[in-house]
Enzyme design. Structure first.
Site, short mmCIF file in Angstrom:
data_model
loop_
_atom_site.label_atom_id
_atom_site.label_comp_id
_atom_site.label_asym_id
_atom_site.label_seq_id
_atom_site.Cartn_x
_atom_site.Cartn_y
_atom_site.Cartn_z
N ASP A 1 18.90 -1.42 -13.46
CA ASP A 1 17.46 -1.26 -13.63
C ASP A 1 17.06 -1.56 -15.08
OD1 ASP A 1 14.71 -0.14 -12.99
OD2 ASP A 1 15.35 1.34 -14.47
N THR B 1 4.53 -4.55 -4.55
CA THR B 1 5.53 -4.47 -3.48
C THR B 1 6.86 -4.07 -4.12
OG1 THR B 1 6.09 -6.82 -3.62
CG2 THR B 1 4.28 -6.21 -2.15
N PHE C 1 0.86 -1.19 0.00
CA PHE C 1 0.00 0.00 0.00
C PHE C 1 0.90 1.24 0.00
CE2 PHE C 1 -3.72 2.46 2.00
CZ PHE C 1 -4.46 2.43 0.82
N LYS D 1 14.67 -4.69 -17.39
CA LYS D 1 13.66 -4.39 -18.41
C LYS D 1 14.04 -5.00 -19.76
CE LYS D 1 12.42 -0.23 -15.87
NZ LYS D 1 12.63 1.23 -15.73
N GLU E 1 2.06 -4.93 -17.67
CA GLU E 1 2.47 -3.86 -18.59
C GLU E 1 3.38 -2.85 -17.89
OE1 GLU E 1 1.59 -3.27 -22.15
OE2 GLU E 1 3.37 -2.12 -21.65
N GLU F 1 16.99 7.96 -6.88
CA GLU F 1 17.02 7.41 -5.53
C GLU F 1 18.22 7.98 -4.77
OE1 GLU F 1 14.74 5.10 -4.62
OE2 GLU F 1 13.85 4.97 -6.61
N LYS G 1 8.93 -5.28 -11.67
CA LYS G 1 9.86 -5.86 -12.64
C LYS G 1 10.39 -7.23 -12.24
CE LYS G 1 12.86 -2.46 -12.14
NZ LYS G 1 12.13 -1.38 -11.47
N GLY H 1 13.76 14.62 -7.17
CA GLY H 1 12.98 13.42 -6.85
C GLY H 1 12.99 12.35 -7.93
N GLY I 1 6.47 7.31 -12.00
CA GLY I 1 5.42 8.18 -11.45
C GLY I 1 4.32 7.31 -10.87
#
Lengths: 348, 348
Positions: free
Chosen positions: B221, B97, B11, B225, B150, B210, B126, B207, B323
């Site tokens: 990262d 999560t 959450f 992908k 997606e 990280e 991912k 922002g 986002g």
């Protein structure tokens, strides 16, 4: 495997490219779950040919321009479009004749005849969609057939279907596009130092621009596409003549150089926007875009459309906007949509 | 109208954004033909909450960080993920999560439990897709449910589904992408004269980046992908560790300036390519792109993927790659796909 019988209306570059793919690559279609068989061809130059058990595409593709279907079984020196569209054993009519920007004819009639006789229609023709799209879509729905026209905006690059299928649940507030490869190429070459006329000549030499480049440079080609995007994607009900249109004919080398020096790039932008009062504003005009704009980096003859959405902001798709094989792919994507409709109806 | 009961696993920002949309905009979903009702929420901090007739989202969204679901009807201070996923009356498990790039846990287990108990799963994570995607998709198919993800590549910007649904009938030979907004932002700022560290600090202040920017700058990262794109779109069977990966940490201001002077722009490119012998090459590396390349003009934190196809050449889609609301939209697009599956099954 399902077989779709096709009637090719117009046997110029695009439909010939489709015929070549059908002749050479049955596996491409088999992997999609169907087989395509051409049972009719009509063309102003060749006349018409109807062979219910399938036309030998290798033979007709080898016929030189200037020859005629007369003398072949099922052949005639006349196009006989209405008769062929209404009465040939086609499931799908593939309309790829020329576009009249005034009344959309003869394509509008071709589409109507097909729908009225219970045949699906796929077309790459801007005219009928821009001028009579909603009427023809309604007629298709009433007759239980599909009217598909992905290629009318950006050849095979998905635009209409992308917005409808991939952006579901988003509010679409505006659509901006670079929708004419010639004018974008010309503006790019002006950034490299050429004058407008010089850049147009170069585009003509390279085969991008027509002998008469008025529709490309003056914006009337983009105007038709803006009308399609407005009606299809923003539920407007506008005609091409409602689109305020300015071309790039008055953009000078100085304008381009001055913009570049300030980090701006002139582009011919077709735009549809939903105003705060709910009304639709549709324009075609040259705009000096800042470097960060999603359309500023679209170079050469590439086309692009940027969708402004509420949750995602701008989502932009770019790709070819012309070319015979690229446009033939639009027809394939339309036939895939017809097949999904047919299979859905079979299941239901 | 169909109602889908959701269990939100995690959450944090993304699932809270989804909950806010469900709370504030039922009309958005009604227009899609369904209603969403949250019947379970689990979270490391809040614990778990199961209310079969629908959780009051306004109340739980108003709960400050640090509070607990304990004491609410159906509430517990513990996340109880397995019990909630297996036994709550959810139709769709929404997994958001954190991603472990090593083993994909705990998300992999969350997805498995959901599928095994006959629930559809949608995720923006991912990890499970990159590390165990094919196994989980097979498991979902065996259990007659959908596993949709997606958002694992470019948040809500359609990529996987776009390639699968909009490019049917094309041969996809390569996929190249700008798949990390932070590194693209940093390279852009280096073009404006900042040093690497300076640009990273700025991205952190804004922002984008990280506190520990290693995964963004070092390419890991993007590597996840690329593995997803390779496996999903080019039928490869690779692990992230198979992707040869170089980040942008060694790109200097001099490199960037020198490239710019020559009309080139450094970009961190994730790429999958089918070689002539049929093998798959997958890499992440900085590449100095010429101005005409479809990814050269992608600026700021925008992401993009360019598909190299046989008939259309390059088709490129760009949009947000991160986002909370943008990523929540990915979940909505996945739920639309679940709904299409469910409605198709109802008809059949």
């Amino acid at each position: 495997m399902t077989t779709y019988n096709l009637a090719l209306i117009g046997f110029g570059g695009v439909n010939r490219a489709l015929a070549e793919l059908i002749r050479d690559e049955p596996g491409r279609f088999a992997s999609l779950g169907f087989e395509l068989r051409v049972v009719a061809i009509t063309d102003l130059a060749f006349g018409s040919l109807v062979q219910g058990d399938g036309i030998d595409l290798a033979s007709v593709l080898a016929m030189p321009r200037g020859s005629s279907f007369e003398g072949l079984p099922g052949g005639s020196p006349d196009p006989r479009n209405e008769d062929v569209i209404r009465n040939s054993p086609a499931d799908v009519v593939v309309e790829a004749t020329f576009t009249s920007p005034i009344d959309g004819e003869p394509a509008v009639s071709h589409v109507k005849w097909a729908i009225e006789s219970g045949k699906h229609v796929v077309t790459t023709n801007k005219g009928p969609v821009a001028l009579r799209g909603q009427e023809l879509s309604t007629l298709a729905a009433e007759n239980g057939v599909r009217f598909e026209y992905e290629g009318a905006v950006m050849s095979g690059t998905p635009v209409i279907r992308l917005a409808q299928k991939m952006l579901g649940g988003l509010e679409l507030n505006a659509v901006q596009g670079i929708l004419n490869g010639t004018s974008n190429y010309v503006l790019g070459r002006m950034e490299a130092g050429l004058g407008l006329d010089e850049a147009i000549s170069e585009a003509q030499d390279l085969g991008f621009a027509e002998a008469d480049p008025t529709a490309d440079i003056g914006g009337s080609d983009v105007r038709l596409k803006v009308a399609i995007l407005a009606n299809e994607l923003l539920d407007a009900n506008i005609r091409p003549s409602d689109v305020e249109t300015t071309g790039i004919q008055d953009i000078t080398s100085d304008d381009v150089a001055q913009a570049l020096a300030g980090g701006l790039r002139w582009k011919l932008i077709g735009e549809v926007r939903r105003e705060d009062d709910g009304s639709i504003a549709a324009t075609v005009q040259p705009v000096a875009l800042p470097a960060g704009h999603p359309l500023a980096g679209i170079s050469g003859a590439t086309n692009a459309v940027s969708f402004t959405t509420d949750l995602l902001g701008a989502v932009t798709v770019s790709g070819p906007g012309a070319g015979r094989v690229e446009t033939a792919y639009a027809l394939i994507s339309d036939i895939i949509a017809v097949d999904e409709f047919v299979q859905g109806a079979v299941r239901a």
